[in-house]
Design a protein around this motif. Structure first.
Motif, PDB file in Angstrom:
ATOM      1  N   LEU A 123       0.852  -1.194   0.000  1.00 35.61           N
ATOM      2  CA  LEU A 123       0.000   0.000   0.000  1.00 35.61           C
ATOM      3  C   LEU A 123       0.885   1.241   0.000  1.00 35.61           C
ATOM      4  CD1 LEU A 123      -2.642   1.621   0.359  1.00 35.61           C
ATOM      5  CD2 LEU A 123      -2.450   1.172   2.825  1.00 35.61           C
ATOM      6  N   THR A 124       0.653   2.139  -0.942  1.00 37.75           N
ATOM      7  CA  THR A 124       1.411   3.394  -1.036  1.00 37.75           C
ATOM      8  C   THR A 124       0.440   4.561  -1.093  1.00 37.75           C
ATOM      9  OG1 THR A 124       3.173   2.271  -2.252  1.00 37.75           O
ATOM     10  CG2 THR A 124       3.140   4.677  -2.332  1.00 37.75           C
ATOM     11  N   VAL A 125       0.652   5.533  -0.241  1.00 38.22           N
ATOM     12  CA  VAL A 125      -0.158   6.746  -0.219  1.00 38.22           C
ATOM     13  C   VAL A 125       0.787   7.929  -0.349  1.00 38.22           C
ATOM     14  CG1 VAL A 125      -1.770   8.168   1.093  1.00 38.22           C
ATOM     15  CG2 VAL A 125      -1.931   5.669   1.211  1.00 38.22           C
ATOM     16  N   ASP A 126       0.572   8.768  -1.389  1.00 41.92           N
ATOM     17  CA  ASP A 126       1.427   9.929  -1.642  1.00 41.92           C
ATOM     18  C   ASP A 126       0.584  11.187  -1.728  1.00 41.92           C
ATOM     19  OD1 ASP A 126       3.964   8.564  -1.945  1.00 41.92           O
ATOM     20  OD2 ASP A 126       3.123   7.740  -3.796  1.00 41.92           O
ATOM     21  N   ARG A 127       1.141  12.271  -1.231  1.00 40.70           N
ATOM     22  CA  ARG A 127       0.517  13.579  -1.388  1.00 40.70           C
ATOM     23  C   ARG A 127       0.824  14.101  -2.788  1.00 40.70           C
ATOM     24  NH1 ARG A 127       3.754  13.791   2.937  1.00 40.70           N
ATOM     25  NH2 ARG A 127       2.821  13.400   4.999  1.00 40.70           N
ATOM     26  N   GLY A 128      -0.202  14.586  -3.490  1.00 43.84           N
ATOM     27  CA  GLY A 128      -0.009  15.114  -4.826  1.00 43.84           C
ATOM     28  C   GLY A 128      -0.236  16.608  -4.887  1.00 43.84           C
ATOM     29  N   ALA A 129      -0.169  17.120  -6.096  1.00 45.80           N
ATOM     30  CA  ALA A 129      -0.408  18.555  -6.281  1.00 45.80           C
ATOM     31  C   ALA A 129      -1.886  18.874  -6.099  1.00 45.80           C
ATOM     32  CB  ALA A 129       0.064  18.970  -7.667  1.00 45.80           C
ATOM     33  N   ASN A 130      -2.179  20.156  -5.858  1.00 44.60           N
ATOM     34  CA  ASN A 130      -3.558  20.646  -5.747  1.00 44.60           C
ATOM     35  C   ASN A 130      -4.339  19.912  -4.655  1.00 44.60           C
ATOM     36  OD1 ASN A 130      -3.117  22.417  -7.963  1.00 44.60           O
ATOM     37  ND2 ASN A 130      -3.551  20.742  -9.398  1.00 44.60           N
ATOM     38  N   ARG A 131      -3.648  19.621  -3.528  1.00 45.04           N
ATOM     39  CA  ARG A 131      -4.287  19.021  -2.354  1.00 45.04           C
ATOM     40  C   ARG A 131      -4.931  17.690  -2.702  1.00 45.04           C
ATOM     41  NH1 ARG A 131      -7.657  23.850   0.434  1.00 45.04           N
ATOM     42  NH2 ARG A 131      -7.904  22.269   2.056  1.00 45.04           N
ATOM     43  N   THR A 132      -4.202  16.858  -3.424  1.00 45.42           N
ATOM     44  CA  THR A 132      -4.677  15.523  -3.761  1.00 45.42           C
ATOM     45  C   THR A 132      -3.834  14.479  -3.047  1.00 45.42           C
ATOM     46  OG1 THR A 132      -3.244  15.385  -5.702  1.00 45.42           O
ATOM     47  CG2 THR A 132      -5.472  16.270  -6.032  1.00 45.42           C
ATOM     48  N   VAL A 133      -4.443  13.313  -2.872  1.00 47.37           N
ATOM     49  CA  VAL A 133      -3.762  12.181  -2.258  1.00 47.37           C
ATOM     50  C   VAL A 133      -3.952  10.972  -3.167  1.00 47.37           C
ATOM     51  CG1 VAL A 133      -3.697  10.591  -0.311  1.00 47.37           C
ATOM     52  CG2 VAL A 133      -4.028  13.018   0.095  1.00 47.37           C
ATOM     53  N   ARG A 134      -2.851  10.327  -3.525  1.00 55.42           N
ATOM     54  CA  ARG A 134      -2.911   9.167  -4.399  1.00 55.42           C
ATOM     55  C   ARG A 134      -2.737   7.908  -3.557  1.00 55.42           C
ATOM     56  NH1 ARG A 134       0.476  12.659  -7.210  1.00 55.42           N
ATOM     57  NH2 ARG A 134       2.288  11.519  -6.390  1.00 55.42           N
ATOM     58  N   VAL A 135      -3.680   6.980  -3.715  1.00 53.02           N
ATOM     59  CA  VAL A 135      -3.656   5.711  -2.997  1.00 53.02           C
ATOM     60  C   VAL A 135      -3.457   4.588  -4.009  1.00 53.02           C
ATOM     61  CG1 VAL A 135      -4.895   4.147  -1.471  1.00 53.02           C
ATOM     62  CG2 VAL A 135      -5.177   6.626  -1.211  1.00 53.02           C
ATOM     63  N   ASN A 136      -2.422   3.767  -3.799  1.00 56.13           N
ATOM     64  CA  ASN A 136      -2.130   2.684  -4.729  1.00 56.13           C
ATOM     65  C   ASN A 136      -1.914   1.390  -3.949  1.00 56.13           C
ATOM     66  OD1 ASN A 136      -1.265   1.675  -7.505  1.00 56.13           O
ATOM     67  ND2 ASN A 136       0.534   1.174  -6.258  1.00 56.13           N
ATOM     68  N   VAL A 137      -2.545   0.314  -4.422  1.00 50.78           N
ATOM     69  CA  VAL A 137      -2.394  -1.002  -3.806  1.00 50.78           C
ATOM     70  C   VAL A 137      -1.962  -1.983  -4.887  1.00 50.78           C
ATOM     71  CG1 VAL A 137      -3.502  -2.871  -2.558  1.00 50.78           C
ATOM     72  CG2 VAL A 137      -4.153  -0.511  -2.073  1.00 50.78           C
ATOM     73  N   SER A 138      -0.855  -2.649  -4.658  1.00 48.76           N
ATOM     74  CA  SER A 138      -0.390  -3.696  -5.578  1.00 48.76           C
ATOM     75  C   SER A 138      -0.307  -5.006  -4.824  1.00 48.76           C
ATOM     76  CB  SER A 138       0.968  -3.333  -6.181  1.00 48.76           C
ATOM     77  OG  SER A 138       1.941  -3.217  -5.165  1.00 48.76           O
ATOM     78  N   GLU A 139      -0.716  -6.097  -5.494  1.00 51.72           N
ATOM     79  CA  GLU A 139      -0.738  -7.402  -4.863  1.00 51.72           C
ATOM     80  C   GLU A 139       0.207  -8.360  -5.576  1.00 51.72           C
ATOM     81  OE1 GLU A 139      -4.720  -8.829  -4.842  1.00 51.72           O
ATOM     82  OE2 GLU A 139      -5.378  -7.519  -3.218  1.00 51.72           O
ATOM     83  N   THR A 140       0.857  -9.207  -4.780  1.00 53.92           N
ATOM     84  CA  THR A 140       1.716 -10.269  -5.308  1.00 53.92           C
ATOM     85  C   THR A 140       1.329 -11.563  -4.642  1.00 53.92           C
ATOM     86  OG1 THR A 140       3.543  -8.719  -5.652  1.00 53.92           O
ATOM     87  CG2 THR A 140       4.082 -11.066  -5.605  1.00 53.92           C
ATOM     88  N   THR A 141       1.037 -12.592  -5.424  1.00 51.97           N
ATOM     89  CA  THR A 141       0.648 -13.901  -4.899  1.00 51.97           C
ATOM     90  C   THR A 141       1.675 -14.943  -5.334  1.00 51.97           C
ATOM     91  OG1 THR A 141      -1.695 -13.310  -5.006  1.00 51.97           O
ATOM     92  CG2 THR A 141      -1.154 -15.651  -4.774  1.00 51.97           C
ATOM     93  N   THR A 142       2.137 -15.726  -4.392  1.00 60.71           N
ATOM     94  CA  THR A 142       3.113 -16.769  -4.655  1.00 60.71           C
ATOM     95  C   THR A 142       2.420 -18.127  -4.709  1.00 60.71           C
ATOM     96  OG1 THR A 142       4.833 -15.510  -3.512  1.00 60.71           O
ATOM     97  CG2 THR A 142       5.259 -17.855  -3.872  1.00 60.71           C
ATOM     98  N   TYR A 143       2.593 -18.845  -5.803  1.00 57.50           N
ATOM     99  CA  TYR A 143       2.014 -20.172  -5.958  1.00 57.50           C
ATOM    100  C   TYR A 143       3.129 -21.211  -5.952  1.00 57.50           C
ATOM    101  CZ  TYR A 143      -2.157 -17.629  -7.512  1.00 57.50           C
ATOM    102  OH  TYR A 143      -3.216 -16.778  -7.576  1.00 57.50           O
ATOM    103  N   GLN A 144       2.871 -22.323  -5.352  1.00 57.91           N
ATOM    104  CA  GLN A 144       3.830 -23.424  -5.322  1.00 57.91           C
ATOM    105  C   GLN A 144       3.341 -24.540  -6.231  1.00 57.91           C
ATOM    106  OE1 GLN A 144       4.545 -25.096  -1.470  1.00 57.91           O
ATOM    107  NE2 GLN A 144       6.314 -26.278  -2.153  1.00 57.91           N
ATOM    108  N   TYR A 145       4.213 -25.046  -7.091  1.00 62.88           N
ATOM    109  CA  TYR A 145       3.814 -26.105  -8.019  1.00 62.88           C
ATOM    110  C   TYR A 145       4.810 -27.253  -7.975  1.00 62.88           C
ATOM    111  CZ  TYR A 145       7.320 -23.876 -10.958  1.00 62.88           C
ATOM    112  OH  TYR A 145       8.487 -23.346 -11.447  1.00 62.88           O
TER     113      TYR A 145
END
Length: 361
Positions: A339-361
């Motif tokens: 989860l990443t939250v950054d302050r942007g220009a013009n009083r904005t906030v950017r929220v980003n979520v990236s997922e990684t899943t590990t599978y075993q085979y």
């Protein structure tokens, strides 16, 4: 054959001795020093340190040898200061009375092929060996004696450990020509037979009712020292009701205590939920800007998103503040969410979520 070579370093107060002759001095580093800096030199080493600049460790009952080198033919005397303040004369001794060393040669005691060995005895602690070299033999009968017929090493008849040894030896060397004697020292440490293999963690906080979770396992309350922890690097989370969780990574060291002090900021005002996560996020941001809740809109957005992910079954592992906001790691089974939250220009906030899943085979 076993000898009590273990000695706890007992440094005496450095002071000059007002005596005639060589005017020996007591030194915290070298026990006894010839202040005239004679052209005779001696060095003493233990077998685990050929440089003489280290402090190697030995276990109880581990063999040890002591080597000396002189630049002129000389008689070498070796002493060991014990932790109880007593001093052993380890050379000459009843096993190897020869203590004459040829110039520019290194002599080891016991010598290779000798029918005995020196063995480190207890108790544990830092040890100090003194080598005293003299161009002529020294009469030590006034300062050392064999207490029993079975003793292999003589005991120095002094009180006060290192300082007492220096004072006794000064009586022996002061009548000698100033250029006829010199000294050197070596250090080594006797460690516990069973080395410490665990460490401790102390977590202190400025609020009550805080709890500590280490590597996903809850330890208990804060302001407590937790012992018997396996050494390594682990994530730790400290939680307190009404405050944002504190997450970081700590290193547990064997035989040591890691201190973690957490200063929680002002409490977080409980937001009023509308039942809609998007509206809740916007409301919290507006509240943050207006000053009715926490002061950082990025933190407000971060906390809201963390709660959303926790409601989905994720567990927060780590939170880190960046120059533009916050970043965190959450885990659910084999899936890791960043989860990443950054302050942007013009009083904005950017929220980003990236997922990684590990599978075993």
């Amino acid at each position: 054959m076993k000898s009590n070579l273990t000695a706890l370093l007992a440094l005496g107060t450095a002071a000059a001795l007002s005596t005639a002759g060589a005017q020996a001095k007591i030194s915290a580093q070298s026990i006894i020093v010839n202040p005239t800096q004679p052209d005779l030199s001696v060095s003493v080493r233990v077998n685990k340190d050929t440089t003489g600049n280290q402090n190697p460790a030995y276990r109880i009952d581990e063999p040890i040898s002591v080597s000396t080198t002189v630049n002129r033919d000389a008689y070498v005397y070796l002493f060991n200061v014990n932790p109880d303040g007593s001093v052993d004369q380890i050379l000459p001794n009843r096993l190897s009375g020869e203590n004459f060393v040829k110039a520019n040669t290194t002599t080891t005691f016991p010598a290779a092929g000798a029918n005995f060995t020196y063995t480190v005895g207890g108790p544990i602690g830092q040890n100090k060996v003194l080598a005293l070299a003299s161009l002529t033999p020294l009469n030590l009968t006034q300062i050392s004696e064999f207490k029993t017929a079975q003793d292999q090493f003589a005991t120095v008849k002094t009180q006060g450990g290192q300082a007492g040894l220096a004072q006794a030896l000064s009586i022996v060397v002061n009548p000698l020509p100033q250029n006829s004697w010199v000294s050197d020292t070596a250090f080594y440490t006797v460690a516990a037979q069973n080395p410490v293999s665990t460490g401790s963690l102390f977590v202190g906080t400025n609020v009550g009712n805080a709890t500590v979770t280490l590597n996903g396992q809850r330890l208990g309350g804060a302001n407590v020292t937790y012992s018997n922890l396996r050494p390594g690097s682990y994530p730790v989370r400290v939680q307190a009701p009404g405050y944002s969780d504190f997450s970081t990574t700590v290193a547990i060291r064997a035989g040591g205590t890691t201190n973690l002090n957490v200063e929680f900021a002002q409490p977080i005002a409980a937001p009023v939920s509308s039942g809609n996560p998007v509206l809740d996020l916007i409301g919290n941001l507006l509240g943050a800007i207006a000053g009715t809740t926490i002061q950082d809109p990025a933190r407000s957005a971060y906390d809201q998103k963390v709660r959303d992910l926790q409601n989905m079954g994720y567990t927060l592992q780590q939170t880190r503040q960046t120059t533009t906001g916050y970043t965190g790691t959450l885990v659910k089974g084999a899936t890791t969410a960043t989860l990443t939250v950054d302050r942007g220009a013009n009083r904005t906030v950017r929220v980003n979520v990236s997922e990684t899943t590990t599978y075993q085979y």
